[in-house]
Enzyme design. Structure first.
Site, PDB file in Angstrom:
ATOM      1  CB  SER A   1      -4.473  -1.742   9.038  1.00 23.74           C
ATOM      2  OG  SER A   1      -3.985  -1.361  10.319  1.00 23.74           O
TER       3      SER A   1
ATOM      4  CE1 TYR B   1      -2.608  -7.041  10.077  1.00 19.99           C
ATOM      5  CE2 TYR B   1      -2.051  -4.829  10.827  1.00 19.99           C
ATOM      6  CZ  TYR B   1      -3.004  -5.778  10.487  1.00 19.99           C
ATOM      7  OH  TYR B   1      -4.337  -5.462  10.566  1.00 19.99           O
TER       8      TYR B   1
END
Length: 680
Positions: free
Chosen positions: A557, A570
């Site tokens: 990400s 996350y």
């Protein structure tokens, strides 16, 4: 070819589909059928007798009108005047197109004379196990005479072509003869109507099988050998998963192959019997068989429970012997005009107690090769039961395997796609980025293992991609190492190994340090960095055993480098996944395994994560409506474009399709340009 088919042609297609649907009648892609019909030639206004015959490379079971070659029969018969004898019969194939009617339909096959020279309106040429058992028996001619008393003729081995067509013409002209057994080859039958020839074909096949059943000795392959008994099903599958990457490695020494595993009762019984070694050495039977299976299989002779390192060492020895023998076979028979050797690796590997491993350029080819060897086993059993198995000579096999006409057929195949022969596993493959990725990989030729906690969703995707010859589904929760190992083993058994891993499974629970629970933290770490580790660890042995290199892609990400708000668990989990890319690249490079990562920006559309509450959370953080979140993300980028699942899938493709063959340890931003996430 007209849109509305003549009745005789419609009957031909229906008959072909029925005959081709039974593997004991004829194999996939094998055999051919024909019909002769009279039509008005629009160019002359006169009636013309036409031959409709299955074209080269077609399959009876799935035959359609477009798979038929269409020739004017009088012009085909006229080629007899220019035929220069058996030494020159190959040149006749080049003349078939000059006999075409209209556009001519499909490319005429080498078997066209067998149909065109016979005066009956309908002809079947098939490869039934029961008839080939007689065709490959040492005293096949006597057996055929004994069974049919002259109503079915015998033709000694002839390679397909004009000469064989002439033999069929002579036999079919004899009163009362309804067909012929072709030595070392198969069956040809003829009739005035489609129904008549189909009935005759099936009658001959049935009568041959009835004779074999009635006259066969009790154990045609000899007694069971101690230690060669089949393992129980679970143990067989576990051993197959362990062995398959090693076997695929030797089968892929010349070119990458996909595998298929068969552990049917027919195969396991054959592998347990005393005569196995000598029958394996004799090779397969008719031309359709050995064109798919090579002239003989490789037989593994280690104990069924031998340590895998011992098996790998023995395989290396057997493979070297096989390659040496195959090269010698080629050298014994090749002439200056012969096509170049096509590879010296086995297409079939037999492992007593476990099963048969077959290989091909794609899954369907591998599966069909295995089906052909099952037919060969049936043929050997029938022949050994009533006589002695005696296939055509090695020289005759070479003449077919390295026939220039077969080489020409191979050259007509379309070029392989970029990922042909590659086997990919994608976690989280049933939705979002994973779904887009499996679709792109399959589109470019890869076989795909769709791994997901949503087993039903994964099964649906596999079916949509084309079923078992293209994709399989495995239920995997990446936090459970036993599930991961079982899922990868199932994928390996399905396709023979694994080349490309996309660690895509993910989840998120947004929150600040204050809001993030220990459970939220542990869940995200267990799925993303730990899950990627477990999948890679479970696949490592297969990647190394194959010796074919490979690719591992972590879907990370832009959050792995961009410290966004209220996203501590996350983002840090993704950072761990991203650094794992560098660590694995350094560790696995010596095995030719490239490891790269992709850093997407938020993918809203089609995302299971965003639709599961993450979208609402991020929208609240940024103060926008949830339905506008994708637009919000796009507007903060340099390119002002929303990131979609297919963008990430295309990045996976670029990293694995040979475009970047020596790139490893790279993190690729796919984020439309988020300046805060620029790599530095």
């Amino acid at each position: 070819m007209t849109e509305e088919l003549p009745a005789g042609v419609a009957e031909l297609i229906a008959r072909s589909n029925r005959l081709g649907s039974d593997a004991t009648v004829t194999n996939y892609g094998g055999g051919n059928t024909s019909a002769k019909v009279t039509q008005v030639n629009p160019a002359t206004g006169t009636e013309t007798e036409l031959l409709y015959v299955k074209g080269s490379g077609g399959d009876l079971g799935t035959l359609k009108a477009t798979g038929l070659a269409v020739l004017e029969r009088d012009r085909l018969l006229g080629l007899d005047a220019v035929y220069r004898g058996v030494e020159h019969e190959d040149e006749m194939v080049g003349l078939f197109p000059f006999c075409s009617f209209g556009t001519g339909g499909a490319t005429p096959s080498i078997d066209t004379p067998m149909h065109g020279l016979v005066d009956f309106d309908h002809v079947d040429h098939l490869h039934p196990d029961s008839v080939i058992a007689l065709a490959c028996a040492a005293d096949g001619e006597e057996l055929v005479q004994k069974i049919w008393g002259g109503t079915v003729g015998w033709v000694p081995w002839k390679r397909p072509g004009w000469e064989l067509g002439k033999a069929m013409r002579e036999l079919s002209a004899q009163p009362g003869v309804i067909g012929a057994v072709l030595g070392g080859h198969g069956l040809t039958a003829w009739g005035e109507t489609s129904d008549e020839v189909e009935a005759r074909s099936l009658q001959i096949i049935r009568q041959a099988q009835e004779y074999l059943d009635a006259q066969s000795v009790a154990e045609p392959f000899g007694p069971v050998v101690a230690g060669h008994e089949a393992l129980d099903p679970a143990a067989r599958r576990a051993r197959a998963a362990e062995l398959f990457p090693h076997l695929r490695g030797i089968a892929s020494a010349d070119r990458r192959q996909v595998g298929h595993f068969t552990d049917s009762d027919v195969v396991l019984d054959f592998l347990s019997r005393e005569k196995l070694p000598q029958l394996v050495a004799l090779g397969t039977s008719c031309p359709d068989h050995f064109l798919r299976t090579k002239v003989r299989p490789l037989l593994l002779d280690t104990a069924v429970d031998a340590p895998i390192d011992e098996v790998a060492a023995r395989l290396a020895e057997l493979h070297a012997e096989y390659r040496t023998e195959y090269q010698a076979y080629y050298d014994r028979h090749a002439t200056p005009e012969s096509p170049a050797i096509r590879g010296a690796d086995p297409a079939i590997v037999l492992v007593p107690g476990v099963g048969m491993f077959s290989f091909g350029a794609d899954k369907q080819t591998a599966r069909v090769a295995g089906e052909f060897y099952v037919n060969a086993i049936n043929v050997m059993r029938g022949a050994e039961g009533v006589s002695r198995y005696a296939p055509v000579s090695e020289a005759d096999k070479f003449d077919v395997e390295y026939w220039q006409l077969e080489e020409d057929k191979l050259k007509r195949r379309p070029a392989p796609k970029a990922l042909a022969g590659r086997i990919a596993l994608v976690t989280g493959g049933a939705s979002g980025i994973g779904l887009a990725t499996v679709q792109v990989l399959a589109e470019h030729g890869a076989n795909v293992i769709i791994a997901d906690v949503n087993a039903d969703g994964a099964e649906k995707v596999a079916e949509e991609l084309g079923g078992p010859d293209k994709a399989v589904a495995v239920a995997i929760n990446v936090t459970d190492f036993d599930q991961v190992k079982a899922g990868i083993a199932a994928g390996v058994v399905a396709f023979g190994g694994i080349d490309l891993i996309v660690n895509n499974a993910g989840i998120t629970r947004a929150g600040s340090v204050t809001d993030t629970t220990l459970e939220d933290w542990d869940l995200q770490y267990s799925i993303m960095p730990r899950g990627s580790f477990l999948v890679t660890k479970a696949a490592e042995a297969a990647l190394k055993a194959q010796g074919l290199g490979g690719d591992i892609i972590n879907i990370c990400s832009k959050n792995s480098v961009f410290a966004g708000p209220n996203n501590i668990a996350y983002s840090s989990a993704k950072a761990a996944q991203a650094h794992m890319v560098r660590l694995l690249a350094a560790e696995l490079g010596e095995y030719g395994v490239r490891v790269n990562g992709i850093n997407p920006d938020g993918v809203v559309r089609g995302s299971g994560i965003f639709s599961g509450g993450w979208g609402a959370s991020r929208a609240k953080t940024y103060g926008v409506a949830e339905e506008d979140l994708g637009k919000y993300y796009a507007q903060r980028t340099v390119l002002k474009e929303e990131v979609l699942p297919e963008h990430i899938a295309l990045a996976v493709l670029a990293l694995t399709n040979g475009t970047l063959p020596i790139t490893t340890g790279l993190l690729v931003p796919v984020d439309s340009g988020v300046p805060q996430a620029f790599m530095r």
